[in-house]
Design a protein around this motif. Structure first.
Motif, short mmCIF file in Angstrom:
data_model
loop_
_atom_site.label_atom_id
_atom_site.label_comp_id
_atom_site.label_asym_id
_atom_site.label_seq_id
_atom_site.Cartn_x
_atom_site.Cartn_y
_atom_site.Cartn_z
N TRP A 54 36.24 32.68 76.07
CA TRP A 54 36.36 33.04 74.65
C TRP A 54 35.10 33.79 74.24
O TRP A 54 34.01 33.52 74.76
CB TRP A 54 36.50 31.80 73.79
CG TRP A 54 37.80 31.08 73.99
CD1 TRP A 54 38.15 30.30 75.05
CD2 TRP A 54 38.92 31.08 73.12
NE1 TRP A 54 39.41 29.81 74.89
CE2 TRP A 54 39.91 30.26 73.71
CE3 TRP A 54 39.18 31.66 71.90
CZ2 TRP A 54 41.15 30.04 73.12
CZ3 TRP A 54 40.41 31.44 71.30
CH2 TRP A 54 41.38 30.65 71.91
N ALA A 57 32.77 35.00 67.53
CA ALA A 57 32.88 35.81 66.32
C ALA A 57 31.74 35.44 65.38
O ALA A 57 31.17 36.30 64.71
CB ALA A 57 34.22 35.60 65.64
N THR A 67 36.96 33.66 69.54
CA THR A 67 38.13 34.54 69.48
C THR A 67 38.53 34.96 70.89
O THR A 67 37.68 35.09 71.77
CB THR A 67 37.85 35.80 68.64
OG1 THR A 67 36.75 36.51 69.21
CG2 THR A 67 37.57 35.46 67.20
N LYS A 68 39.86 35.14 71.05
CA LYS A 68 40.38 35.64 72.32
C LYS A 68 41.79 36.15 72.08
O LYS A 68 42.64 35.41 71.58
CB LYS A 68 40.41 34.52 73.37
CG LYS A 68 40.94 34.96 74.74
CD LYS A 68 41.06 33.79 75.68
CE LYS A 68 42.29 33.01 75.49
NZ LYS A 68 43.54 33.71 75.65
N GLY A 70 43.29 37.87 69.91
CA GLY A 70 43.83 37.67 68.56
C GLY A 70 43.86 36.22 68.10
O GLY A 70 44.20 35.93 66.97
N GLN A 71 43.53 35.30 69.00
CA GLN A 71 43.48 33.88 68.63
C GLN A 71 42.09 33.56 68.08
O GLN A 71 41.11 34.21 68.43
CB GLN A 71 43.74 32.99 69.84
CG GLN A 71 45.09 33.17 70.47
CD GLN A 71 45.20 32.32 71.71
OE1 GLN A 71 44.81 31.15 71.72
NE2 GLN A 71 45.72 32.90 72.78
N ARG A 72 42.02 32.54 67.28
CA ARG A 72 40.75 32.14 66.65
C ARG A 72 40.65 30.62 66.70
O ARG A 72 41.60 29.92 66.37
CB ARG A 72 40.77 32.65 65.22
CG ARG A 72 39.53 32.43 64.44
CD ARG A 72 39.71 33.05 63.06
NE ARG A 72 38.63 32.70 62.18
CZ ARG A 72 37.56 33.43 61.97
NH1 ARG A 72 37.43 34.57 62.58
NH2 ARG A 72 36.62 33.02 61.15
N LYS A 73 39.50 30.10 67.12
CA LYS A 73 39.24 28.66 67.15
C LYS A 73 37.99 28.36 66.35
O LYS A 73 36.94 28.95 66.59
CB LYS A 73 39.03 28.16 68.59
CG LYS A 73 40.23 28.30 69.49
CD LYS A 73 41.22 27.23 69.22
CE LYS A 73 42.39 27.36 70.17
NZ LYS A 73 43.51 26.57 69.79
#
Length: 148
Positions: A54, A57, A67-68, A70-73
């Protein structure tokens, strides 16, 4: 140089700087106390979560946004705990000196590391380097003998 050229160059520099990868100074690996499994690794240039790389951001001392594709954690770091997207995990710092030593009995080594099947088995040396990914008990026995 005229004003327009200087402004264009400054805007280009700002755009390039804005695309630079955010770095972490955490250098931290956490294990889930409930399962004994490695939960998340926060390194300088990237993080590893759920067996995937990942990007950062945002990075703060107790808050990280990963982020990876378009995913966000959202990751919140607490004392002895981490909250990942609202899911709280009791954690401890994972460092080589606190890992259990591999037992001479491979079945006991599997139990010590909480491994239930061979596809998830990775043997890591004291420096944190992946040594092998044995596919069966015989390969594991051979790897453990070589580590001694």
């Amino acid at each position: 140089m005229n004003k327009q050229t200087i402004i264009a160059i400054l805007l280009a520099l700002v755009a390039v700087a804005g695309q630079a990868q955010v770095k972490s100074i955490l250098d931290l690996c956490l294990r889930d106390e409930a399962t004994g499994e490695w939960l998340i690794g926060l390194f300088d240039d990237y993080a590893i979560y759920d067996c995937e790389y990942w990007n950062y951001a945002e990075v703060d001392k107790d808050h990280v946004v990963l982020t990876k594709d378009g995913q966000r954690k959202e990751v919140r770091l607490k004392k002895n705990a981490v909250i990942i997207d609202g899911s709280k995990h009791k954690t401890s710092v994972l460092i080589a000196q606190f890992l259990p030593d591999p037992d001479t009995n491979p079945r006991a080594a599997l139990a010590a590391y909480g491994i239930r099947s061979y596809p998830e088995l990775i043997v890591i040396d004291a420096k944190g380097t992946i040594v092998a990914c044995p596919r069966n008990l015989e390969e594991l026995e051979s790897v453990l003998k070589d580590l001694r």
